[in-house]
Scaffold this active site. Structure first.
Site, mmCIF file in Angstrom:
data_model
loop_
_atom_site.group_PDB
_atom_site.id
_atom_site.type_symbol
_atom_site.label_atom_id
_atom_site.label_comp_id
_atom_site.label_asym_id
_atom_site.label_seq_id
_atom_site.Cartn_x
_atom_site.Cartn_y
_atom_site.Cartn_z
ATOM 1 N N LYS A 190 -7.359 1.803 -2.839
ATOM 2 C CA LYS A 190 -6.990 1.476 -1.600
ATOM 3 C C LYS A 190 -6.917 2.437 -0.525
ATOM 4 C CE LYS A 190 -5.116 -1.271 1.668
ATOM 5 N NZ LYS A 190 -4.143 -2.208 1.902
ATOM 6 N N THR A 237 0.929 -1.179 0.149
ATOM 7 C CA THR A 237 0.116 -0.115 -0.215
ATOM 8 C C THR A 237 0.952 1.247 0.074
ATOM 9 O OG1 THR A 237 -1.858 -1.001 1.120
ATOM 10 C CG2 THR A 237 -1.640 1.238 1.093
#
Lengths: 289, 289
Positions: free
Chosen positions: A169, A94
């Site tokens: 995300k 991420t």
């Protein structure tokens, strides 16, 4: 694609490597600290690469799973030194959309492809192979990659061009932040009312308040024990990315994100950086004094 | 128990009556506005009672589903005029724990029993019979009632003594408030980033951000259309109950509840009292201007 290589064998990457192995796809692994690579290699028979560039020489599908933006750029730079034309790098970290675009550029120079593939579903999702994966990149490369990605994720969705997996995300990280605060505040409230919280969690988990955090992390709160999981410091970093993205997009402020940033800063001030994010319950219980 | 009577045939009560009918349990119905009673009676063959007291005369298990605390007290008062000793009144409304205790007292004077049985799961849960029900009252009466309650709820949990069903529901209402804000803010954020939100919702619904609101109410947000559902004004009332309960319990302030109260007050100021609570998205989209 024939040979999968996995780089970054932490709490998420190691179970991903094991799931590739279960599907007969795992060829090689590499990790910064060699002990973790040895553990996975012993279990799966995978080759331990000498370096990312070495791994890239005989893998045509490479999965990276690291923590920070700079790690992704470093990995892409090193992979580019050995990568085959046509190979695909799927980064499950991420990081920011800008980092994804930079990594893609570094690999494109060598004729290789890049997909940003962040995941959600926790360490339990990584172990069971039930992760949700949000993918940014070329649609054709995505379709070619789907059989490999399906070895580690139960839900694999192409969101759009490079960087849009990371943008998705960011939306996920913002939403889950608000859900964590809601669950923590509600559980602390229920305790202050003297309710049998095991029963409360049981019934709330099946109604309109149902959510993943309640099902999977309320036990941490009831036990006042917050093992990893997902680190406070990492979610704090993600919410700073959300803040910056919102400002860049249209100048909006995100009140839910701002409040959870403040909560996490208070937790870190108290020394809880490395606990699971469910530790936000510490602050909520503290409000009932 | 043989004969079920249902009082209050609104968006939740009418499908509950139909589910009792499907299980061969529905005997009589009553509603303040007679048209709704006629509609259910025509469909199910249930008797239309002349009054709550009249319904109480030949029903030994009575379900009430109304909106406000005073309605519950009024119903208990009227039921007490006709109720049989040993009969059970199960109130599925969302009201205060104090109201539940007062209703129980009114019925106990006539030898009848009371359970506070608030539910969660939305109108779709009421229709499908998949509600979650949190029950306060005597354990023996609860066990006796379970077969009837299971006709309208998939999950039926005894929380504790009279009023604890409502206390549990307050916890539910607080939790869902925070989840609504998190989902609304995250969806507005995703739109500001230009993402394909159908795909974002699809993938987020299966990861750690997964929740009932995302699955069942994000379409309202994406369509900017907020049909009932659950009214803004009613959830505002519930959060005021939470606020008062927290102050009474230990003087704590509930930041998530306070912020959603402010959000709902702004929606009501703009005239959206009767929309579904997913209308909180109006404010979040407004932040991205």
């Amino acid at each position: 694609m024939k040979a999968v290589g996995v780089i970054g064998l932490g709490a998420m990457g190691a179970p991903m490597a094991r799931n590739f192995h279960k599907h007969g796809l795992l060829h090689a692994v590499w990790n910064r600290s060699p002990q973790r690579a040895e553990a996975v290699a012993t279990e799966t028979g995978a080759r331990i690469a000498k370096s990312p560039a070495d791994l890239a020489r005989d893998c045509d599908f490479i999965v990276t799973c690291v923590s920070r933006d700079q790690d992704v750029i470093d990995m892409a730079t090193q992979l580019a030194q050995g990568i085959q034309p046509g190979a695909i790098v799927a980064d499950t970290s991420t990081v920011s959309a800008a980092t994804a675009r930079e990594a893609a550029r570094l690999l494109k120079d060598k004729g290789a492809h890049f997909l940003d593939c962040p995941v959600s579903g926790g360490t339990e999702g990584a172990i069971k192979g039930t992760l949700a994966m949000m993918v940014g990149g070329d649609a054709e490369i995505f379709e070619k990659s789907r059989p490999m990605l399906s070895a580690i994720a139960a839900k694999v969705v192409h969101i759009g061009p490079t960087g849009s997996g990371q943008a998705c995300k960011a939306v996920n990280q913002l939403m889950i932040a608000g859900v964590y605060e809601a669950v923590a505040e509600a559980i602390a409230f229920g305790q202050s009312l003297g309710l049998d919280m095991q029963r409360v969690v049981e019934v709330l988990s099946t109604g309109a308040a149902a959510n993943w955090v309640l099902t999977n992390r309320s036990a941490n709160m009831l036990n006042m024990d917050f093992p990893l999981g997902f680190k406070v410091a990492l979610h704090h970093k993600d919410l700073e990315i959300c803040r910056a993205m919102a400002r860049d997009a249209d100048g909006a402020v995100l009140p839910v994100a701002e409040r959870m940033l403040a909560n996490y800063e208070e937790l870190m001030r108290q020394g809880y950086d490395d606990e699971d994010v469910s530790a936000v319950f510490r602050l909520k219980r503290g409000e009932h004094t």
